[in-house]
Design an enzyme around this catalytic site. Structure first.
Site, PDB file in Angstrom:
ATOM      1  CB  SER A  55      12.274   2.005   2.458  1.00 30.16           C
ATOM      2  OG  SER A  55      12.793   0.908   3.198  1.00 30.16           O
ATOM      3  CG  ASP A 352      12.440  -4.574  -2.505  1.00 33.22           C
ATOM      4  OD1 ASP A 352      12.340  -5.104  -1.379  1.00 33.22           O
ATOM      5  OD2 ASP A 352      12.454  -3.336  -2.659  1.00 33.22           O
ATOM      6  CG  HIS A 355      11.070  -2.707   0.904  1.00 33.66           C
ATOM      7  ND1 HIS A 355      12.118  -2.489   0.022  1.00 33.66           N
ATOM      8  CD2 HIS A 355      11.257  -1.851   1.934  1.00 33.66           C
ATOM      9  CE1 HIS A 355      12.896  -1.530   0.505  1.00 33.66           C
ATOM     10  NE2 HIS A 355      12.398  -1.129   1.666  1.00 33.66           N
TER      11      HIS A 355
END
EC number: 3.1.1.-
Length: 387
Positions: A55, A352, A355
């Protein structure tokens, strides 16, 4: 601010189920947008950027999967200029490190997600992104998210792309383009710890039967095979990032109820054990595979520097998520429409619970592009492009 280690490993299953429940309740319907870089860099530009990983560099592949790991909902992408602020599936407020590196190296467009319907024809020539939120080196990694693309699958997908390049350019030109004018970027490994070996409930059997050294050994053997497969498909210029300080992300700090200047010791120790052995593997591959260049990116130290000395780089926080909810550091519930959102997004190291923000990504990317051997070796990415 000095960061001290904590031996805390209190991970509550209740927190874990809360995260899963919230992810299930999110219904995102915004389609990915914005491929263009509008790059004005002259000459010597990168041909193609082939991006593999998780991600941290996913550009929207998970939009096309039935998965709990998605970022195609607001306010994700709020600062992504190419889409006008529309969410694209990137797990940050703007560009990923992969985006920034490609842009700086002169790529005509951002690498297109492999699963996107328009990933065909000449759109492939700027590169393809295979990365997937929740993906890992090991096939079992990330199964809590139901679906994700592990590294083995990502390499399989590149095999498909490789055949498409033969059709587009002819076999000889395709081989030259991939070997000499393209960079293969691999950002993977964090999920193998966070969402596999260290994950509560799912990891009990693995941790009982495998020591950390054994698990890391399995990771590196799988990675060796994956990198070798890419080499056999004519990849020659590689950059592989090590695992960052995963014990310092807002999620880990929140669920373990740590003080602001603490990190989860076990998670960071595992990352460092892996990182030492990863560097040795890349040195070995540089000797064994003729014509290849495997570049080691010391992401761990780059991110730890931002966390430890955040104010030096203009940040106000290196502990709290800009977008998230739950706990002291907004580190429980992922970023989504109901999340609390900070006012100064460029002042937070973390976007977040997991990340980095675009502001942090820019600093990291610039070091990988132009930094010295302490952070990127044996050459930086601007030199790798020109080799």
């Amino acid at each position: 601010m000095a960061t001290r280690a904590s031996t805390s490993s209190r991970v509550s299953p209740a927190f874990t189920f809360l995260v899963i429940f919230f992810l299930l309740s999110l219904t995102a319907s915004v389609e990915a947008a914005g491929r263009g870089v509008n790059n004005d860099k002259k000459g010597g530009g990168l041909g193609a950027s082939f991006i593999f990983g998780d991600s941290l560099v996913d550009a929207g592949n998970n939009n096309y999967l039935s998965t709990l790991s998605r970022a195609n909902m607001k306010p994700n992408g709020i600062d992504f200029k190419a889409s006008g602020g529309t969410p694209t599936g990137r797990f940050t407020n703007g560009r990923t490190i992969g985006d920034i590196v490609g842009e700086e190296l002169g790529s005509a467009n951002y690498a297109i997600p492999f699963l996107a319907p328009d990933a065909k024809g000449k759109a492939l020539l700027a590169g393809v992104n295979y990365a997937s939120g929740g993906g890992g080196i090991m096939n079992a990694t990330g199964r809590i998210f139901v679906n994700r693309l592990g590294m083995d699958v990502q390499v399989d997908f590149f095999n498909t792309t490789r055949k498409q390049f033969d059709d587009l350019l002819g076999k000889e030109k395709a081989k030259d383009y991939i070997a000499k004018k393209s960079i293969f970027s691999i950002t993977i490994g964090a999920n193998d710890f966070l969402n596999n070996y260290l994950f509560p409930l799912l990891s009990v059997g693995t941790r009982f039967t495998q020591t950390p050294d054994d698990f890391i050994g399995d990771m590196l053997e799988h990675l060796r095979d994956q990198l070798t497969r890419l080499y056999q498909l004519d990849a020659r210029k590689f950059v592989i990032g090590n695992v960052g300080p995963i014990g310092c992300i807002p999620y880990q700090k929140t669920i373990n109820q740590l003080d602001e200047n603490e990190c989860v010791d076990l998670a960071n120790k595992l990352a460092n054990q892996y990182n030492v052995r990863l560097k040795s593997l890349l040195e070995e591959l540089n000797k064994k595979l003729p014509g290849a260049m495997f570049v080691h990116a010391n992401v761990y130290d780059l991110v730890m520097e931002l966390i430890t000395n955040y104010d030096k780089y203009g940040f106000k926080s290196a502990t709290k998520a800009c977008c998230g909810n739950g706990g002291q550091y907004a580190g429980i519930i992922p970023c989504g429409p109901t999340s609390s959102l900070c006012e100064e997004r460029d002042k937070y190291v973390f976007w977040d619970p997991y990340h980095p923000s675009e502001a942090a990504n820019v600093i990291i990317a610039k070091q990988l592009l132009y930094g010295d051997v302490k952070v990127i070796s044996p050459v930086n990415l601007s030199k790798l492009r020109d080799m």
